[in-house]
Design a protein around this motif. Structure first.
Motif: not given
Lengths: 228, 228
Positions: A81-106
């Motif tokens: 889901l983050t493969a096409d992001l150029d900015d590693p800071a954004v990739a980091y943040a996206q993964s982090l935010r999605m993993t935060g949501r993981l706690h509710r989702r799964h």
DNA sequence: ATTATCTATAGATCTATAGATAATGC
DNA sequence: ATTATCTATAGATCTATAGATAATGC
């Protein structure tokens, strides 16, 4: 005579039995019930007791595999889901935010993560190596300013885990808001200016629905997270 | 005839047996060997098997008490060492920095903390309630700026735990430097200006040697952390 | 006399395997 | 013919307690 190409159907049957055991173990892990008899595990997996020993040496062996595969699945998902992001800071943040949501989702996967997270914070599978990669890339790209990437990784892991614990303790808490707040704080700690951190953490996220139940179809065994 | 004042010596004998069991459990916890027979625990405690059931209903019961008492001891210690500080932000930082050093000073206690930390992050005993108290006091005094003290507590817990995991994974890492860095980052996240956060985190710390092996002599049962 | 601890063990697990059965390969 | 799974169980634990022994109270 002895040497022959791997018979497909046998492999798949074997795999099915193994997966049933791993899935049963993951359900038990989610309930923190790892102190059960092997017979109970095989019953949950609807498999003969003897089959257990065809695949694993001990309960520890099984549970270790179950944890690793569950988190590896999530790691692979984040990568895609983050493969096409150029900015590693954004990739980091996206993964982090999605993993935060993981706690509710799964929630079950989340509980596995919480229970074994600290040991896995330095594992070479799962989430840790990916977060480490993102952090190093961001430092290299001049996006993060930190002379201690290992500590940055540790703080990231700690934040993910403690956020999960908080979300489980407070079921009414908004996971998205909290996760984005945590991500913002970490970005700022790593030298991203406050306004930009806020901007990054309000970007749209990829649609998890599109990927959730599809196979990872890659290096892993096709293992996915089975919703109960 | 039936009613009589508590006989002191019997109580103390009873207490001694209980402590031996708790201490044995703490040593096992530190090695993550909680899956042992009760007989092994009582042997380690040098106590008859039957005595176990005089004090605890089950292994879980014992281990729960062992964890709670170990962390309560450290909490009481932190309270004593920060009792005379006026600024709650400083008290918070001091406790945090000392707890970071704990991972090196008492590795066994640290491992117990790491293994059960997330569950205890919302317990009403041990470190969590004290950190919560400090955070609320700092917010109230206008020192911290955060509209989400629960999240602040969670992040604190996560930072303490992940720092501990990192220190165990990297034995050569300087605990004091890392702990102070972590504390600084948290203070900044809570709205303390960078320079002041740095100043607070370079203040002298109380001498842990003075308190380490003395009894807590208070509300607790005199339980202390026994160095192996 | 009372209370706590210790020793010994019955009965309930639980693990790991042997041997029988079923599925697949050729 | 080969491989995987299933069923049944021997032997090894492990838990929890009964009854004997030791320490303390008075």
């Amino acid at each position: 005579m002895a040497e022959q190409t791997a018979p497909r159907r046998l492999d798949r049957r074997r795999e099915r039995t193994r997966n049933a055991l791993v899935y049963a173990a993951q359900r038990l892990l989610a309930e923190r019930r790892t102190d059960v008899a092997i017979q109970e595990i095989t019953e949950l997996a609807d498999v003969g007791v003897g089959s257990f020993y065809n695949h694993f040496d001990s309960k520890e062996d099984l549970f270790r595999a179950a944890v690793a595969e569950a988190l590896e699945w999530w790691g692979v998902t984040m990568d895609r889901l983050t493969a096409d992001l150029d900015d590693p800071a954004v990739a980091y943040a996206q993964s982090l935010r999605m993993t935060g949501r993981l706690h509710r989702r799964h929630p079950e996967l989340s509980r596995i993560l919480l229970h074994h997270g600290l040991e896995l914070a330095h594992s070479d599978r799962g989430l840790a190596p990916r977060a480490h990669r993102d952090i190093l890339a961001a430092v290299h790209a001049g996006r993060f300013r930190t002379e201690d990437p290992d500590l940055a990784l540790a703080l990231t892991a700690g934040a993910v885990l403690s956020l999960g614990a908080l979300l489980h303790a407070q079921p009414e808490r908004d996971a998205a808001v909290s996760a984005d707040l945590v991500a913002r704080g970490l970005l700022q700690q790593f030298g991203i200016p406050a306004e930009e951190a806020a901007r990054i953490c309000s970007l749209d996220l990829p649609d998890l629905d599109l990927v959730d139940s599809t196979s990872t179809a890659g290096t892993t065994t096709g293992q996915e997270w089975h919703q109960a």
